[in-house]
Design a protein around this motif. Sequence first.
Motif, PDB file in Angstrom:
ATOM      1  N   MET A 191       9.376  18.698   8.232  1.00 33.33           N
ATOM      2  CA  MET A 191       9.570  16.991   8.418  1.00 33.33           C
ATOM      3  C   MET A 191       8.508  16.347   8.051  1.00 33.33           C
ATOM      4  N   GLU A 192       8.690  15.133   7.387  1.00 33.16           N
ATOM      5  CA  GLU A 192       7.400  14.222   7.187  1.00 33.16           C
ATOM      6  C   GLU A 192       7.375  13.266   8.336  1.00 33.16           C
ATOM      7  N   VAL A 193       6.161  13.527   9.137  1.00 27.18           N
ATOM      8  CA  VAL A 193       5.863  13.170  10.382  1.00 27.18           C
ATOM      9  C   VAL A 193       4.908  11.658  10.083  1.00 27.18           C
ATOM     10  N   ILE A 194       5.244  10.433  10.423  1.00 28.44           N
ATOM     11  CA  ILE A 194       4.375   9.470  10.429  1.00 28.44           C
ATOM     12  C   ILE A 194       3.689   9.313  11.724  1.00 28.44           C
ATOM     13  N   TYR A 195       2.479   9.436  11.773  1.00 34.39           N
ATOM     14  CA  TYR A 195       1.752   9.369  13.105  1.00 34.39           C
ATOM     15  C   TYR A 195       0.852   7.917  13.204  1.00 34.39           C
ATOM     16  N   THR A 196       1.371   7.347  14.064  1.00 34.04           N
ATOM     17  CA  THR A 196       0.543   6.193  14.145  1.00 34.04           C
ATOM     18  C   THR A 196      -0.513   5.790  15.187  1.00 34.04           C
ATOM     19  N   GLY A 197      -0.532   6.942  16.101  1.00 30.15           N
ATOM     20  CA  GLY A 197      -1.729   6.833  16.885  1.00 30.15           C
ATOM     21  C   GLY A 197      -1.523   5.959  18.285  1.00 30.15           C
ATOM     22  N   LEU A 198      -2.491   5.833  18.909  1.00 28.34           N
ATOM     23  CA  LEU A 198      -2.451   5.207  20.327  1.00 28.34           C
ATOM     24  C   LEU A 198      -2.345   3.736  20.464  1.00 28.34           C
ATOM     25  N   ARG A 199      -1.870   3.424  21.512  1.00 30.12           N
ATOM     26  CA  ARG A 199      -1.558   1.959  21.702  1.00 30.12           C
ATOM     27  C   ARG A 199      -0.992   0.965  20.782  1.00 30.12           C
ATOM     28  N   GLN A 200       0.155   1.576  20.648  1.00 29.52           N
ATOM     29  CA  GLN A 200       1.053   0.825  19.752  1.00 29.52           C
ATOM     30  C   GLN A 200       1.715  -0.309  20.576  1.00 29.52           C
ATOM     31  N   THR A 201       1.852  -1.436  19.966  1.00 24.86           N
ATOM     32  CA  THR A 201       2.898  -2.627  20.389  1.00 24.86           C
ATOM     33  C   THR A 201       4.294  -2.183  20.154  1.00 24.86           C
ATOM     34  N   PRO A 202       5.261  -2.709  20.982  1.00 24.97           N
ATOM     35  CA  PRO A 202       6.808  -2.678  20.272  1.00 24.97           C
ATOM     36  C   PRO A 202       6.847  -3.133  18.974  1.00 24.97           C
ATOM     37  N   GLN A 203       6.126  -4.252  18.430  1.00 25.33           N
ATOM     38  CA  GLN A 203       6.134  -4.858  17.335  1.00 25.33           C
ATOM     39  C   GLN A 203       5.782  -3.771  16.434  1.00 25.33           C
ATOM     40  N   ILE A 244       0.992  -1.159  -0.015  1.00 28.51           N
ATOM     41  CA  ILE A 244       0.064   0.068  -0.154  1.00 28.51           C
ATOM     42  C   ILE A 244       0.929   1.202   0.009  1.00 28.51           C
ATOM     43  N   ILE A 245       0.584   2.090  -0.873  1.00 27.65           N
ATOM     44  CA  ILE A 245       1.253   3.448  -0.860  1.00 27.65           C
ATOM     45  C   ILE A 245      -0.126   4.520  -0.349  1.00 27.65           C
ATOM     46  N   ALA A 246       0.147   5.106   0.576  1.00 24.44           N
ATOM     47  CA  ALA A 246      -0.657   6.031   1.179  1.00 24.44           C
ATOM     48  C   ALA A 246      -0.191   7.619   1.119  1.00 24.44           C
ATOM     49  N   VAL A 247      -0.722   8.125  -0.091  1.00 19.44           N
ATOM     50  CA  VAL A 247      -0.286   9.474  -0.291  1.00 19.44           C
ATOM     51  C   VAL A 247      -1.117  10.573   0.323  1.00 19.44           C
ATOM     52  N   ASP A 248      -0.165  11.576   1.230  1.00 18.39           N
ATOM     53  CA  ASP A 248      -0.857  12.581   1.760  1.00 18.39           C
ATOM     54  C   ASP A 248      -0.306  13.960   1.242  1.00 18.39           C
ATOM     55  N   PRO A 249      -0.784  14.989   1.565  1.00 20.28           N
ATOM     56  CA  PRO A 249      -0.323  16.193   0.958  1.00 20.28           C
ATOM     57  C   PRO A 249       0.652  16.686   1.718  1.00 20.28           C
ATOM     58  N   THR A 250       1.911  17.327   0.831  1.00 22.97           N
ATOM     59  CA  THR A 250       2.837  18.123   1.578  1.00 22.97           C
ATOM     60  C   THR A 250       2.198  19.493   1.952  1.00 22.97           C
ATOM     61  N   SER A 251       2.563  20.189   3.095  1.00 24.46           N
ATOM     62  CA  SER A 251       2.198  21.671   3.243  1.00 24.46           C
ATOM     63  C   SER A 251       3.055  22.359   2.380  1.00 24.46           C
ATOM     64  N   PRO A 252       2.291  23.158   1.623  1.00 22.00           N
ATOM     65  CA  PRO A 252       2.858  24.136   0.745  1.00 22.00           C
ATOM     66  C   PRO A 252       3.736  25.075   1.519  1.00 22.00           C
ATOM     67  N   PHE A 253       3.565  25.435   2.722  1.00 24.98           N
ATOM     68  CA  PHE A 253       4.138  26.472   3.408  1.00 24.98           C
ATOM     69  C   PHE A 253       5.253  25.894   4.133  1.00 24.98           C
ATOM     70  N   SER A 254       5.396  24.711   4.662  1.00 23.17           N
ATOM     71  CA  SER A 254       6.359  24.539   5.595  1.00 23.17           C
ATOM     72  C   SER A 254       7.135  23.269   4.723  1.00 23.17           C
ATOM     73  N   GLY A 255       6.516  22.595   3.729  1.00 22.17           N
ATOM     74  CA  GLY A 255       7.216  21.416   3.305  1.00 22.17           C
ATOM     75  C   GLY A 255       7.143  20.012   4.073  1.00 22.17           C
ATOM     76  N   GLY A 256       6.517  20.325   5.206  1.00 20.07           N
ATOM     77  CA  GLY A 256       6.318  18.988   5.921  1.00 20.07           C
ATOM     78  C   GLY A 256       5.013  18.391   5.692  1.00 20.07           C
ATOM     79  N   ALA A 257       4.938  17.329   6.332  1.00 21.51           N
ATOM     80  CA  ALA A 257       3.454  16.651   6.073  1.00 21.51           C
ATOM     81  C   ALA A 257       3.091  15.835   7.373  1.00 21.51           C
ATOM     82  N   ILE A 258       2.164  15.440   7.822  1.00 22.32           N
ATOM     83  CA  ILE A 258       1.683  14.599   8.801  1.00 22.32           C
ATOM     84  C   ILE A 258       0.971  13.563   7.934  1.00 22.32           C
ATOM     85  N   LEU A 259       1.389  12.337   8.195  1.00 24.25           N
ATOM     86  CA  LEU A 259       1.162  11.244   7.271  1.00 24.25           C
ATOM     87  C   LEU A 259       0.658  10.276   8.239  1.00 24.25           C
TER      88      LEU A 259
END
Lengths: 336, 137
Positions: free
Chosen positions: B34-46, A77-92
Amino acid sequence: MTNQVELLVKGSRRALARTLTLIENQHPQAQATLAQLYPHTGKAWILGVTGAPGTGKSSLVNALTKALREQEKTVAIIAVDPTSPFSGGAILGDRIRMQDLSGDKGVFIRSMATRGSLGGVATATRDMVRVLDAAGFDYVIVETVGAGQSEVDIVRTAYTTLVIEAPGLGDDVQAIKAGILEIADILVVNKADRNGADQTVRSLRAMLELGHPASWEQFVSHHGRLMETPTMPSTPSDVTLWIPPVLKTSAIQNEGITELVIQIEKHRQHLTESGTVAQLEARYIEIELYERLQQALMRQVTSQLSESLIQTIINQIRTREIDPQTAVNQLLVQLN
Amino acid sequence: MAIRAARVLIAKPGLDGHDRGAKIIARALRDAGMEVIYTGLRQTPQMIAEAALQEDVDVVGLSILSGAHMTLVPRIREAMNEAELDDVPIIVGGIIPDDDKAALSEMGVVGVFGPGTSTEMIRDFINKLIAQKDGDD
């Protein structure tokens, strides 16, 4: 073959993840890596999943993947989310909805930010899909927010495109506006446990049955074959038809998913048996070639232009000494 | 033309449900490009190790407010090492008593950020980690 490519083809997940980063970062080695991987591609069935924010795309991908895993198919699965045009960052954050898939070695999820327009999002996605294809996954699912042209471009790497709708997001006119009829092979009304799902299904079916010329033409070019809706005049019997089905699902209650898998398989059969898949692939390659050519030419041209020259021209245009198109024409003459 | 973006995994291991801190950090890091991968709550070590592997992140940030950090962190480090992610650093934020900091550091945690830490400090810390990593490559 480089060590990393070899490991990837043999199934190393770490090598796969690192190669994806290499491609995404347009690392100097990216091109050579893709060239080595290319002969290993062409086996995966590529699914595009798009729709407005909040329609439940990630949850649906989660449910769909579980169903495909029951058939012992491997899924990337490739899940694409937008990059912020202001900071260049993204929350995926798509992984949050896909926690059921955790711990399954037959699944690989990668989040991807759209980053800048440099090189084009569609090109980057295509390359990422190829890496996952070469790694041997049966299905590669590309999930993206269907909000604009770049998302539509991303979806045009897929063989089967699912457009996800949800009840209560807008009337049937919204549906035409978004152009969803043109790109959908399967329309899914998710969150069907909510009120108004049947009405959304009805209005989507009604739009499909309108069969207006625009969508007609679009279908022709989309699949290289004439396709029509039931209200259209009769056509020769050798014409292959694919009428996008409208399905109801509830991803979180795991309802309607079996039917969705069946329809995906039907669409796949339809494309392979009618030979349309080859035409579709040829068309995608054509689009890609032009895109890459455009990017290469652009890079070539811009590398020859000095910053000071550009600034001079900008000033000339701003002070109305010259108009923009004439400036470009003059530049092209100079570069030749 | 290389385009490099820092990739950071923000995860909440264990059972506490207070994710505001994690979300604030995620947003601040996004705003820092930065690109932040946010995985949410209650994550196991695995789950954390697996997400870190698939996403090929530069650093893993754990938000722990339950007091279970001395139990959770070593398990996460172990799961990550098993996934051949020995080279991916872990940073921890949340309610961490000063007395535990040395022990966490021995477990391979490179940074501990308690209450009162500014988001800029965390951003700068991560940027430094990544600059080091890219220097090594």
